[in-house]
Design an enzyme around this catalytic site. Structure first.
Site, PDB file in Angstrom:
ATOM      1  N   ASN A   1       0.837  -1.319  -0.047  1.00 49.24           N
ATOM      2  CA  ASN A   1      -0.082  -0.032  -0.100  1.00 49.24           C
ATOM      3  C   ASN A   1       0.854   1.024  -0.140  1.00 49.24           C
ATOM      4  OD1 ASN A   1      -2.227  -1.797   0.281  1.00 49.24           O
ATOM      5  ND2 ASN A   1      -2.273  -1.566   2.518  1.00 49.24           N
TER       6      ASN A   1
ATOM      7  N   GLU B   1       5.881  -5.527   9.011  1.00 53.56           N
ATOM      8  CA  GLU B   1       5.106  -6.803   8.641  1.00 53.56           C
ATOM      9  C   GLU B   1       6.339  -7.618   7.944  1.00 53.56           C
ATOM     10  OE1 GLU B   1       1.993  -5.581   6.259  1.00 53.56           O
ATOM     11  OE2 GLU B   1       0.598  -5.723   8.179  1.00 53.56           O
TER      12      GLU B   1
ATOM     13  N   ASN C   1       1.149   5.769  15.088  1.00 55.63           N
ATOM     14  CA  ASN C   1      -0.291   6.420  15.368  1.00 55.63           C
ATOM     15  C   ASN C   1      -0.343   6.442  17.003  1.00 55.63           C
ATOM     16  OD1 ASN C   1      -0.830   3.823  16.422  1.00 55.63           O
ATOM     17  ND2 ASN C   1      -1.821   3.119  14.550  1.00 55.63           N
TER      18      ASN C   1
ATOM     19  N   GLY D   1      -5.893  10.003  13.700  1.00 53.97           N
ATOM     20  CA  GLY D   1      -7.451   9.773  13.150  1.00 53.97           C
ATOM     21  C   GLY D   1      -8.103  10.984  13.089  1.00 53.97           C
TER      22      GLY D   1
ATOM     23  N   LYS E   1      -8.489  13.473  14.882  1.00 56.37           N
ATOM     24  CA  LYS E   1      -7.669  14.580  15.634  1.00 56.37           C
ATOM     25  C   LYS E   1      -6.622  15.152  14.505  1.00 56.37           C
ATOM     26  CE  LYS E   1      -7.301  12.085  19.358  1.00 56.37           C
ATOM     27  NZ  LYS E   1      -6.550  11.938  20.505  1.00 56.37           N
TER      28      LYS E   1
ATOM     29  N   THR F   1      -9.314   1.122   6.116  1.00 53.36           N
ATOM     30  CA  THR F   1      -8.218   0.151   5.711  1.00 53.36           C
ATOM     31  C   THR F   1      -7.145   0.968   4.851  1.00 53.36           C
ATOM     32  OG1 THR F   1      -9.658  -1.792   6.047  1.00 53.36           O
ATOM     33  CG2 THR F   1      -7.209  -1.953   5.157  1.00 53.36           C
TER      34      THR F   1
ATOM     35  N   ASP G   1      -1.377   4.035   5.561  1.00 52.26           N
ATOM     36  CA  ASP G   1      -0.369   3.549   4.410  1.00 52.26           C
ATOM     37  C   ASP G   1      -0.662   4.844   3.438  1.00 52.26           C
ATOM     38  OD1 ASP G   1       0.099   1.194   5.741  1.00 52.26           O
ATOM     39  OD2 ASP G   1      -1.365   0.505   4.553  1.00 52.26           O
TER      40      ASP G   1
HETATM   41  O1  RIB Z   1      -2.701  -1.007   6.476  1.00 54.23           O
HETATM   42  C1  RIB Z   1      -3.490  -1.920   5.842  1.00 54.23           C
HETATM   43  C2  RIB Z   1      -3.032  -3.228   5.865  1.00 54.23           C
HETATM   44  O2  RIB Z   1      -2.739  -3.817   6.747  1.00 54.23           O
HETATM   45  C3  RIB Z   1      -3.863  -4.012   5.095  1.00 54.23           C
HETATM   46  O3  RIB Z   1      -3.793  -3.989   3.459  1.00 54.23           O
HETATM   47  C4  RIB Z   1      -3.420  -5.454   5.229  1.00 54.23           C
HETATM   48  O4  RIB Z   1      -3.028  -6.228   4.396  1.00 54.23           O
HETATM   49  C5  RIB Z   1      -2.643  -5.219   6.727  1.00 54.23           C
HETATM   50  O5  RIB Z   1      -1.133  -5.464   6.381  1.00 54.23           O
END
Ligand code: RIB
Length: 297
Positions: free
Chosen positions: A43, A137, A180, A214, A216, A240, A244
């Site tokens: 993302n 991640e 965050n 968020g 704020k 979602t 990113d």
């Molecule tokens: O930040 C959103 C993402 O977090 C999603 O696309 C999901 O894959 C997780 O990694």
């Protein structure tokens, strides 16, 4: 042009629209199921590309999901450092409720197969004019940060999702930390922005901190300046990927203008557009869209 090397996750997002998040012991039918491209790494790379940055993604994806690599390429991301492996890709199980909030479970898959040899080989292609971006991640995050710092890259770290291990990462090597409020609380034990800034200024006196809050808004804090950018009011359908989107647009605009205040405003607007749409990577706007949206939402 300065380049960004993003060592990041590549996920298949399985998204379930639900009345409410499933409760312990409950079995719940969803209103809709959809599959999207995702992963914080993917993302953020797509957001950087859509914002006009020169972005190189490094990561691993299962051979059955090379559509994710193709998608990044189509968006302008350089994927020469994305490796297809024989095994499952990373994936995410995402519930989105009626107010657009999400609850996410991730499975690392190929994202957890990045090793030290990959890091050394790829980082060797970059130098002091370039930026490293990394989230939490993928595997080998400490090695990624250390190797990139040794090569003189500017280090941007987004410790999401937060884990206890982050506290042992070489955070003193980070130049720009993007977090965050939840992540900030895990790192400092504080919830108020002023207190968070104070702790960071003592712990990491040379780093800049970007704090997303968020509704704020967001803050930028460095030894020289402190800015706050209010959030824009929009109808949220799916949050979602908003963080990113924010990071990608913030970094792209910071590199382009060297103006953190302008970058914060730009990123806030991009994230506001993102939350009005479904999906993660699919909901990221383009630079053209942002520039066309002159009026507040
Ligand atoms: O930040 C959103 C993402 O977090 C999603 O696309 C999901 O894959 C997780 O990694």
């Amino acid at each position: 042009m300065k380049r960004v090397l993003n060592f990041g996750s590549i996920n298949v997002d399985h998204v379930y629209t639900v009345e409410h998040f499933v409760r312990p012991g409950e079995t719940l039918s969803c209103q809709q199921y959809r599959r999207f491209a995702g992963g914080k790494g993917l993302n953020q790379s797509i957001a950087l590309a859509r914002a006009g940055a020169s972005i190189y993604h490094a990561g691993k994806v299962g051979a059955a999901d090379t559509w994710l690599k193709t998608l990044m390429e189509d968006q302008g991301v350089d994927t020469r450092f994305v490796e297809s492996i024989n095994g499952p890709s990373g994936h995410a199980i995402i519930q989105v409720n009626v107010t657009g909030e999400n609850a996410i479970v991730i499975v690392g898959g190929a994202n957890q197969l990045i090793g030290e040899a990959d890091v050394l080989r790829i980082v060797a292609e970059f130098g002091p004019d370039d930026y490293l971006l990394v989230q939490n991640e993928v595997s080998a995050v400490p090695q990624i940060i250390i190797s990139a710092k040794e090569k003189g890259l500017t280090i941007v770290f987004n410790p999401a999702p937060m884990s206890p291990q982050v506290l042992n990462y070489p955070l003193d090597l980070v130049d720009i930390l993007v977090i965050n409020e939840t992540e900030a609380h895990s790192l400092t034990g504080e919830s108020e922005a002023e207190k968070i800034y104070e702790i960071f200024s003592h712990r990491y006196p040379h780093a800049a901190l970007v704090l997303t809050m968020g509704h704020k808004g967001a803050g930028y804090f460095s030894p020289q300046v402190l800015f706050h950018q209010p959030a824009e009011k929009v109808h949220v359908v799916d949050s979602t990927g908003a963080g990113d989107t924010f990071i990608g647009f913030f970094l792209a605009e910071l590199i382009r203008t060297n103006d953190p205040k302008a970058a914060l405003a730009y990123a806030t607007r991009a994230a506001a557009i993102c939350v009005t749409r479904h999906g993660a990577a699919d909901s990221i706007p383009s630079r053209g869209e942002l520039e066309a949206a002159q009026q507040p939402f």
